[in-house]
Design a protein around this motif. Structure first.
Motif, PDB file in Angstrom:
ATOM      1  N   LYS A 184      69.945  13.337  55.720  1.00 27.50           N
ATOM      2  CA  LYS A 184      68.987  14.121  56.505  1.00 27.50           C
ATOM      3  C   LYS A 184      68.939  13.639  57.959  1.00 27.50           C
ATOM      4  O   LYS A 184      68.757  14.426  58.886  1.00 27.50           O
ATOM      5  N   GLU A 185      69.099  12.337  58.138  1.00 26.86           N
ATOM      6  CA  GLU A 185      69.123  11.800  59.499  1.00 26.86           C
ATOM      7  C   GLU A 185      70.379  12.251  60.234  1.00 26.86           C
ATOM      8  O   GLU A 185      70.341  12.565  61.427  1.00 26.86           O
ATOM      9  N   ILE A 186      71.501  12.299  59.534  1.00 24.80           N
ATOM     10  CA  ILE A 186      72.724  12.822  60.143  1.00 24.80           C
ATOM     11  C   ILE A 186      72.555  14.300  60.473  1.00 24.80           C
ATOM     12  O   ILE A 186      72.998  14.771  61.526  1.00 24.80           O
ATOM     13  N   TRP A 187      71.912  15.051  59.584  1.00 26.05           N
ATOM     14  CA  TRP A 187      71.616  16.464  59.850  1.00 26.05           C
ATOM     15  C   TRP A 187      70.830  16.604  61.151  1.00 26.05           C
ATOM     16  O   TRP A 187      71.083  17.498  61.952  1.00 26.05           O
ATOM     17  N   ARG A 188      69.881  15.711  61.363  1.00 25.56           N
ATOM     18  CA  ARG A 188      69.047  15.772  62.574  1.00 25.56           C
ATOM     19  C   ARG A 188      69.864  15.605  63.846  1.00 25.56           C
ATOM     20  O   ARG A 188      69.668  16.342  64.822  1.00 25.56           O
ATOM     21  N   VAL A 189      70.790  14.654  63.877  1.00 21.45           N
ATOM     22  CA  VAL A 189      71.510  14.350  65.120  1.00 21.45           C
ATOM     23  C   VAL A 189      72.697  15.270  65.349  1.00 21.45           C
ATOM     24  O   VAL A 189      73.221  15.335  66.467  1.00 21.45           O
ATOM     25  N   LEU A 190      73.146  15.994  64.317  1.00 22.24           N
ATOM     26  CA  LEU A 190      74.263  16.917  64.494  1.00 22.24           C
ATOM     27  C   LEU A 190      73.820  18.179  65.218  1.00 22.24           C
ATOM     28  O   LEU A 190      72.736  18.711  64.971  1.00 22.24           O
ATOM     29  N   ALA A 191      74.677  18.673  66.098  1.00 25.41           N
ATOM     30  CA  ALA A 191      74.420  19.916  66.811  1.00 25.41           C
ATOM     31  C   ALA A 191      74.541  21.090  65.840  1.00 25.41           C
ATOM     32  O   ALA A 191      75.141  20.961  64.767  1.00 25.41           O
ATOM     33  N   GLN A 223      78.730  15.254  42.274  1.00 28.84           N
ATOM     34  CA  GLN A 223      77.594  14.498  42.807  1.00 28.84           C
ATOM     35  C   GLN A 223      77.523  14.617  44.319  1.00 28.84           C
ATOM     36  O   GLN A 223      76.431  14.790  44.894  1.00 28.84           O
ATOM     37  N   LEU A 224      78.665  14.519  44.981  1.00 28.53           N
ATOM     38  CA  LEU A 224      78.696  14.659  46.437  1.00 28.53           C
ATOM     39  C   LEU A 224      78.246  16.049  46.865  1.00 28.53           C
ATOM     40  O   LEU A 224      77.460  16.199  47.811  1.00 28.53           O
ATOM     41  N   THR A 225      78.745  17.069  46.187  1.00 28.58           N
ATOM     42  CA  THR A 225      78.393  18.444  46.530  1.00 28.58           C
ATOM     43  C   THR A 225      76.891  18.677  46.388  1.00 28.58           C
ATOM     44  O   THR A 225      76.245  19.266  47.265  1.00 28.58           O
ATOM     45  N   THR A 226      76.313  18.191  45.308  1.00 28.87           N
ATOM     46  CA  THR A 226      74.876  18.345  45.080  1.00 28.87           C
ATOM     47  C   THR A 226      74.075  17.614  46.146  1.00 28.87           C
ATOM     48  O   THR A 226      73.096  18.146  46.694  1.00 28.87           O
ATOM     49  N   LEU A 227      74.484  16.404  46.464  1.00 27.48           N
ATOM     50  CA  LEU A 227      73.782  15.601  47.464  1.00 27.48           C
ATOM     51  C   LEU A 227      73.824  16.270  48.837  1.00 27.48           C
ATOM     52  O   LEU A 227      72.813  16.318  49.548  1.00 27.48           O
ATOM     53  N   LEU A 228      74.960  16.805  49.214  1.00 25.75           N
ATOM     54  CA  LEU A 228      75.095  17.471  50.508  1.00 25.75           C
ATOM     55  C   LEU A 228      74.219  18.719  50.575  1.00 25.75           C
ATOM     56  O   LEU A 228      73.568  18.979  51.590  1.00 25.75           O
ATOM     57  N   ARG A 229      74.188  19.488  49.518  1.00 22.65           N
ATOM     58  CA  ARG A 229      73.370  20.697  49.516  1.00 22.65           C
ATOM     59  C   ARG A 229      71.890  20.369  49.596  1.00 22.65           C
ATOM     60  O   ARG A 229      71.123  21.081  50.253  1.00 22.65           O
ATOM     61  N   GLU A 230      71.465  19.302  48.938  1.00 23.39           N
ATOM     62  CA  GLU A 230      70.069  18.887  48.995  1.00 23.39           C
ATOM     63  C   GLU A 230      69.662  18.452  50.397  1.00 23.39           C
ATOM     64  O   GLU A 230      68.488  18.525  50.761  1.00 23.39           O
ATOM     65  N   ALA A 231      70.623  17.988  51.181  1.00 23.22           N
ATOM     66  CA  ALA A 231      70.350  17.557  52.559  1.00 23.22           C
ATOM     67  C   ALA A 231      70.624  18.656  53.576  1.00 23.22           C
ATOM     68  O   ALA A 231      70.693  18.392  54.772  1.00 23.22           O
ATOM     69  N   ASN A 232      70.786  19.898  53.111  1.00 28.77           N
ATOM     70  CA  ASN A 232      70.989  21.053  53.995  1.00 28.77           C
ATOM     71  C   ASN A 232      72.361  21.083  54.652  1.00 28.77           C
ATOM     72  O   ASN A 232      72.490  21.474  55.813  1.00 28.77           O
ATOM     73  N   PHE A 233      73.373  20.670  53.921  1.00 29.04           N
ATOM     74  CA  PHE A 233      74.748  20.816  54.369  1.00 29.04           C
ATOM     75  C   PHE A 233      75.466  21.801  53.454  1.00 29.04           C
ATOM     76  O   PHE A 233      75.163  21.899  52.260  1.00 29.04           O
ATOM     77  N   THR A 234      76.432  22.490  54.017  1.00 33.40           N
ATOM     78  CA  THR A 234      77.288  23.371  53.233  1.00 33.40           C
ATOM     79  C   THR A 234      78.628  22.684  53.031  1.00 33.40           C
ATOM     80  O   THR A 234      79.397  22.532  53.984  1.00 33.40           O
ATOM     81  N   PRO A 235      78.944  22.226  51.809  1.00 27.91           N
ATOM     82  CA  PRO A 235      80.236  21.576  51.564  1.00 27.91           C
ATOM     83  C   PRO A 235      81.385  22.543  51.831  1.00 27.91           C
ATOM     84  O   PRO A 235      81.294  23.736  51.545  1.00 27.91           O
ATOM     85  N   GLY A 236      82.466  22.010  52.382  1.00 27.66           N
ATOM     86  CA  GLY A 236      83.620  22.830  52.706  1.00 27.66           C
ATOM     87  C   GLY A 236      84.907  22.255  52.147  1.00 27.66           C
ATOM     88  O   GLY A 236      84.986  21.908  50.969  1.00 27.66           O
ATOM     89  N   ALA A 237      85.898  22.124  53.015  1.00 30.74           N
ATOM     90  CA  ALA A 237      87.207  21.641  52.584  1.00 30.74           C
ATOM     91  C   ALA A 237      87.125  20.179  52.137  1.00 30.74           C
ATOM     92  O   ALA A 237      86.248  19.417  52.562  1.00 30.74           O
ATOM     93  N   SER A 238      88.065  19.800  51.284  1.00 33.66           N
ATOM     94  CA  SER A 238      88.104  18.424  50.795  1.00 33.66           C
ATOM     95  C   SER A 238      89.546  17.989  50.604  1.00 33.66           C
ATOM     96  O   SER A 238      90.473  18.802  50.599  1.00 33.66           O
ATOM     97  N   GLN A 284      79.264  21.224  56.677  1.00 35.09           N
ATOM     98  CA  GLN A 284      78.748  21.765  57.932  1.00 35.09           C
ATOM     99  C   GLN A 284      77.225  21.816  57.885  1.00 35.09           C
ATOM    100  O   GLN A 284      76.635  22.107  56.839  1.00 35.09           O
ATOM    101  N   LYS A 285      76.607  21.539  59.007  1.00 30.59           N
ATOM    102  CA  LYS A 285      75.152  21.585  59.112  1.00 30.59           C
ATOM    103  C   LYS A 285      74.658  23.010  58.881  1.00 30.59           C
ATOM    104  O   LYS A 285      75.100  23.940  59.529  1.00 30.59           O
ATOM    105  N   ARG A 286      73.728  23.159  57.945  1.00 29.59           N
ATOM    106  CA  ARG A 286      73.182  24.467  57.614  1.00 29.59           C
ATOM    107  C   ARG A 286      71.878  24.665  58.388  1.00 29.59           C
ATOM    108  O   ARG A 286      71.034  23.772  58.422  1.00 29.59           O
TER     109      ARG A 286
END
Length: 249
Positions: A116-123, A157-172, A213-215
């Motif tokens: 969530k902190e990374i979400w905050r600082v990302l444009a 687990q990573l995908t779930t964690l990212l979505r909970e923090a308001n990120f959209t998982p993409g390429a891997s 990506q930041k959602r």
């Protein structure tokens, strides 16, 4: 269990560490080619990989967690390193374009708060790449490398964690299909094992590399809180009263 900065440097200076760096760098290049005029932050111990991107970026910073320790980077230049708490980054809102987490997420006390902190600082539209040990891989089970410490993750687990923090998982991507052995005979087959692993058994890679990506269309609740974290100089004498303290006593 966290990994000390000395152990991380020694690993990447070893033959096994250099091969691991090459494998992970190849996976990173499949997600990020060039970052022209963008602001990049490496969080954790990302300096072996930041050198590959910094020539194109507007500026690049290396943020290293307080529990890990920090080293000067880039070598021989003005330092772009900062010692930080991953839940309280010293950056304003929406101030960077990219964040690269290596040897970071698996050691955080609260992964959701850190993301969530990374979400905050990302444009807006900013992107995050996480390199984390794969819980199904051999590397997470061997403690003689940094990837054998901390909390490994599965892809779900990573995908779930990212979505909970308001990120959209993409390429891997995946990396480290060769065993973490120091035997030179085994390491000679590293390239062959990497090619075969990516094709036939990607779920057993040593690390997972995932971009998100930041959602923006869903807000995050923000709770006001005062920071309780304080840097304590390691060399500060403990239990010694100053002259002023004695006079007041």
């Amino acid at each position: 269990m966290s990994v000390d900065i000395v152990d991380l440097r020694e690993f990447y200076h070893s033959a096994l560490g250099r091969l691991a760096e090459q494998s992970i760098a190849m996976a990173l290049s499949s997600l990020w080619a060039r970052l022209p005029e963008e602001r990049l932050v490496g969080l954790g111990y990302a300096v072996p990989y930041l050198d590959r991107f910094r020539t194109d970026t507007e500026r690049t910073f290396a943020f290293m967690p307080a529990g890990q320790g920090a080293v000067n980077w880039p070598v021989g230049e003005k330092s772009s390193t900062a010692l930080v708490f991953d839940e309280e980054l010293p950056l304003p809102d929406s101030s960077v374009d990219r964040v690269l987490m290596v040897h970071s997420l698996e050691f955080t006390e609260n992964p959701r708060e850190s993301l969530k902190e990374i979400w905050r600082v990302l444009a807006p539209g900013g992107r995050l790449v996480i390199v984390v040990p794969n819980r199904r891989g051999v590397w997470a089970r061997m403690e003689h490398t940094p990837f054998g410490s901390g909390r490994p993750y599965s892809r779900s687990q990573l995908t779930t964690l990212l979505r909970e923090a308001n990120f959209t998982p993409g390429a891997s991507a995946e990396a480290l299909f060769f065993p973490p052995s120091k035997v030179r005979t085994i390491l000679k087959f590293r390239n062959l094992l990497e090619r075969l692993g990516r094709r036939f058994w990607p779920v057993f890679s040593g690390v997972i590399v995932i971009e998100a990506q930041k959602r923006l269309y869903q807000g995050l609740p923000v709770a006001a809180r005062a920071s309780r974290r304080v840097f304590v100089p390691v060399l500060a004498p403990q239990g010694v009263r100053t002259t002023r303290d004695r006079n007041q006593g």
